[in-house]
Every structure is written in structure tokens, then in C-alpha cells.
Design a protein around this motif. Structure first.
Motif, PDB file in Angstrom:
ATOM      1  N   ILE A 132      28.760  31.505  35.450  1.00 30.29           N
ATOM      2  CA  ILE A 132      29.567  32.416  34.642  1.00 30.29           C
ATOM      3  C   ILE A 132      28.584  33.184  33.772  1.00 30.29           C
ATOM      4  CG2 ILE A 132      31.309  32.634  32.839  1.00 30.29           C
ATOM      5  CD1 ILE A 132      32.511  29.991  33.837  1.00 30.29           C
ATOM      6  N   LYS A 133      28.637  34.508  33.873  1.00 28.28           N
ATOM      7  CA  LYS A 133      27.716  35.349  33.125  1.00 28.28           C
ATOM      8  C   LYS A 133      28.530  36.301  32.236  1.00 28.28           C
ATOM      9  CE  LYS A 133      24.647  37.266  35.744  1.00 28.28           C
ATOM     10  NZ  LYS A 133      23.822  38.185  36.558  1.00 28.28           N
ATOM     11  N   LEU A 134      28.238  36.287  30.946  1.00 29.04           N
ATOM     12  CA  LEU A 134      28.887  37.181  29.998  1.00 29.04           C
ATOM     13  C   LEU A 134      27.955  38.333  29.672  1.00 29.04           C
ATOM     14  CD1 LEU A 134      30.277  34.485  27.559  1.00 29.04           C
ATOM     15  CD2 LEU A 134      31.573  35.748  29.270  1.00 29.04           C
ATOM     16  N   ASP A 135      28.502  39.549  29.687  1.00 30.49           N
ATOM     17  CA  ASP A 135      27.729  40.736  29.355  1.00 30.49           C
ATOM     18  C   ASP A 135      28.640  41.683  28.589  1.00 30.49           C
ATOM     19  OD1 ASP A 135      25.934  42.817  29.187  1.00 30.49           O
ATOM     20  OD2 ASP A 135      26.029  43.353  31.299  1.00 30.49           O
ATOM     21  N   GLY A 136      28.641  41.546  27.281  1.00 34.85           N
ATOM     22  CA  GLY A 136      29.544  42.350  26.463  1.00 34.85           C
ATOM     23  C   GLY A 136      30.991  41.974  26.750  1.00 34.85           C
ATOM     24  N   LYS A 137      31.786  42.941  27.172  1.00 35.65           N
ATOM     25  CA  LYS A 137      33.191  42.702  27.499  1.00 35.65           C
ATOM     26  C   LYS A 137      33.372  42.213  28.933  1.00 35.65           C
ATOM     27  CE  LYS A 137      34.606  46.378  24.419  1.00 35.65           C
ATOM     28  NZ  LYS A 137      35.156  47.736  24.339  1.00 35.65           N
TER      29      LYS A 137
ATOM     30  N   THR B  61      40.776  43.478  28.588  1.00 35.30           N
ATOM     31  CA  THR B  61      41.948  44.039  29.275  1.00 35.30           C
ATOM     32  C   THR B  61      42.473  43.148  30.386  1.00 35.30           C
ATOM     33  OG1 THR B  61      40.621  45.248  30.901  1.00 35.30           O
ATOM     34  CG2 THR B  61      41.129  46.386  28.815  1.00 35.30           C
ATOM     35  N   GLY B  62      41.630  42.221  30.868  1.00 36.53           N
ATOM     36  CA  GLY B  62      42.020  41.387  31.995  1.00 36.53           C
ATOM     37  C   GLY B  62      41.934  42.115  33.327  1.00 36.53           C
ATOM     38  N   LYS B  63      41.376  43.323  33.330  1.00 36.02           N
ATOM     39  CA  LYS B  63      41.285  44.130  34.550  1.00 36.02           C
ATOM     40  C   LYS B  63      40.108  43.681  35.419  1.00 36.02           C
ATOM     41  CE  LYS B  63      44.632  47.036  33.869  1.00 36.02           C
ATOM     42  NZ  LYS B  63      45.785  47.042  34.724  1.00 36.02           N
TER      43      LYS B  63
ATOM     44  N   MET C 157      52.769  35.329  30.870  1.00 35.05           N
ATOM     45  CA  MET C 157      51.694  35.434  31.854  1.00 35.05           C
ATOM     46  C   MET C 157      50.550  36.246  31.238  1.00 35.05           C
ATOM     47  SD  MET C 157      51.831  37.004  35.744  1.00 35.05           S
ATOM     48  CE  MET C 157      52.816  35.707  36.437  1.00 35.05           C
ATOM     49  N   SER C 158      49.334  35.750  31.388  1.00 32.65           N
ATOM     50  CA  SER C 158      48.174  36.430  30.809  1.00 32.65           C
ATOM     51  C   SER C 158      47.905  37.752  31.527  1.00 32.65           C
ATOM     52  CB  SER C 158      46.938  35.536  30.907  1.00 32.65           C
ATOM     53  OG  SER C 158      46.464  35.499  32.237  1.00 32.65           O
ATOM     54  N   LYS C 159      47.106  38.593  30.875  1.00 32.83           N
ATOM     55  CA  LYS C 159      46.738  39.883  31.465  1.00 32.83           C
ATOM     56  C   LYS C 159      46.017  39.690  32.790  1.00 32.83           C
ATOM     57  CE  LYS C 159      46.229  42.231  27.039  1.00 32.83           C
ATOM     58  NZ  LYS C 159      45.275  42.871  26.127  1.00 32.83           N
ATOM     59  N   LEU C 160      45.138  38.701  32.850  1.00 33.25           N
ATOM     60  CA  LEU C 160      44.380  38.461  34.078  1.00 33.25           C
ATOM     61  C   LEU C 160      45.303  38.015  35.207  1.00 33.25           C
ATOM     62  CD1 LEU C 160      41.838  38.277  35.763  1.00 33.25           C
ATOM     63  CD2 LEU C 160      41.452  36.008  34.819  1.00 33.25           C
ATOM     64  N   LEU C 161      46.237  37.115  34.920  1.00 29.73           N
ATOM     65  CA  LEU C 161      47.153  36.665  35.971  1.00 29.73           C
ATOM     66  C   LEU C 161      48.005  37.815  36.475  1.00 29.73           C
ATOM     67  CD1 LEU C 161      48.330  33.143  34.770  1.00 29.73           C
ATOM     68  CD2 LEU C 161      46.649  33.715  36.522  1.00 29.73           C
ATOM     69  N   LYS C 162      48.442  38.686  35.587  1.00 34.53           N
ATOM     70  CA  LYS C 162      49.204  39.871  35.998  1.00 34.53           C
ATOM     71  C   LYS C 162      48.358  40.760  36.897  1.00 34.53           C
ATOM     72  CE  LYS C 162      52.315  40.137  32.056  1.00 34.53           C
ATOM     73  NZ  LYS C 162      52.684  40.884  30.847  1.00 34.53           N
ATOM     74  N   GLU C 163      47.086  40.914  36.539  1.00 34.82           N
ATOM     75  CA  GLU C 163      46.169  41.728  37.337  1.00 34.82           C
ATOM     76  C   GLU C 163      45.974  41.107  38.725  1.00 34.82           C
ATOM     77  OE1 GLU C 163      42.982  44.778  37.867  1.00 34.82           O
ATOM     78  OE2 GLU C 163      44.955  44.629  36.971  1.00 34.82           O
TER      79      GLU C 163
ATOM     80  N   LEU D 138      33.881  37.427  41.149  1.00 36.46           N
ATOM     81  CA  LEU D 138      34.894  38.189  40.431  1.00 36.46           C
ATOM     82  C   LEU D 138      34.288  38.675  39.116  1.00 36.46           C
ATOM     83  CD1 LEU D 138      37.863  39.128  40.101  1.00 36.46           C
ATOM     84  CD2 LEU D 138      38.343  36.896  39.075  1.00 36.46           C
ATOM     85  N   ILE D 139      34.350  39.978  38.901  1.00 36.09           N
ATOM     86  CA  ILE D 139      33.904  40.563  37.643  1.00 36.09           C
ATOM     87  C   ILE D 139      35.124  41.190  36.979  1.00 36.09           C
ATOM     88  CG2 ILE D 139      32.415  42.276  36.528  1.00 36.09           C
ATOM     89  CD1 ILE D 139      30.512  42.009  38.920  1.00 36.09           C
ATOM     90  N   MET D 140      35.340  40.818  35.725  1.00 45.06           N
ATOM     91  CA  MET D 140      36.509  41.338  35.023  1.00 45.06           C
ATOM     92  C   MET D 140      36.181  41.700  33.584  1.00 45.06           C
ATOM     93  SD  MET D 140      38.402  37.734  35.223  1.00 45.06           S
ATOM     94  CE  MET D 140      37.298  36.361  35.264  1.00 45.06           C
ATOM     95  N   ASN D 141      37.044  42.524  33.018  1.00 48.13           N
ATOM     96  CA  ASN D 141      36.953  42.903  31.623  1.00 48.13           C
ATOM     97  C   ASN D 141      37.716  41.859  30.818  1.00 48.13           C
ATOM     98  OD1 ASN D 141      37.886  44.121  29.065  1.00 48.13           O
ATOM     99  ND2 ASN D 141      36.817  45.938  29.835  1.00 48.13           N
TER     100      ASN D 141
END
Length: 94
Positions: free
Chosen positions: A34-39, A65-67, A1-7, A59-62
Motif C-alpha cells: 500500500i503506497k500513499l502519495d498525497g490524496k 473522493t473514493g474515485k 455505503m462508502s464513496k469507494l464502494l459506490k465507485e 488499484l489506485i484511488m483518490n
């Protein structure tokens, strides 16, 4: 399971996660941007909810880290219940 799915699983209750996964599988999410800004990645879209209601989802995520950094939805469950709603789960899976 990916970090994002775990989150997503940790931030939602069992019912919201299960329903969000169903929404994803039934393609009830439309991505508007979808907007990318660094991480950081910001995803905005619309979810077809119960009774064919449309909800704005953000939804805004890192990416590393998938956080989850921020989430918003204008559905009643987002403000009434603890944890993230099924619409946010679904857009996160998209």
C-alpha cells in the motif's frame, strides 16, 4: 455505503460486484503493498481466482473522493469484459 464502494459498484457489472464481495468475504485477496502519495493511494495484491489461479491486482484511488484513478488485473475478464473484474472489487473492499 462508502464513496469507494459506490465507485466499485458503478464501475463493475452486477455479477462482478457480487463475486468480488464474495472474494473479499472469503479472504481470497492478499495485499502486497500500500503506497500513499498525497490524496492518492495505490494498493497492489494477489487474488486467488477461479480454479486456484493467481492474479496480480492493482488499484489506485483518490482517498478523498473514493474515485478510481487506475485499475489493472491480469485475469482474462479484465481485458475481455466491460467494467472492472471481481478481483479489483475485492481488493478495493480490502
Amino acid at each position: 455505503m462508502s464513496k469507494l464502494l459506490k465507485e466499485l459498484k458503478s464501475l463493475s457489472n452486477t455479477n462482478s460486484y457480487k463475486k468480488g464481495k464474495n472474494y473479499y468475504e472469503e479472504d481470497k485477496i492478499e495485499i502486497n503493498s500500500i503506497k500513499l502519495d498525497g490524496k492518492k493511494i495505490e494498493v497492489k495484491g494477489i487474488s486467488i481466482g477461479s480454479h486456484e489461479n493467481l492474479y496480480d491486482v492493482k488499484l489506485i484511488m483518490n482517498q478523498e473522493t473514493g474515485k478510481c484513478m487506475e485499475s489493472k488485473c491480469n485475469c482474462p475478464a479484465f481485458s475481455e469484459y466491460q467494467g472492472i473484474c471481481k478481483h479489483i472489487v475485492a481488493i478495493g473492499m480490502k
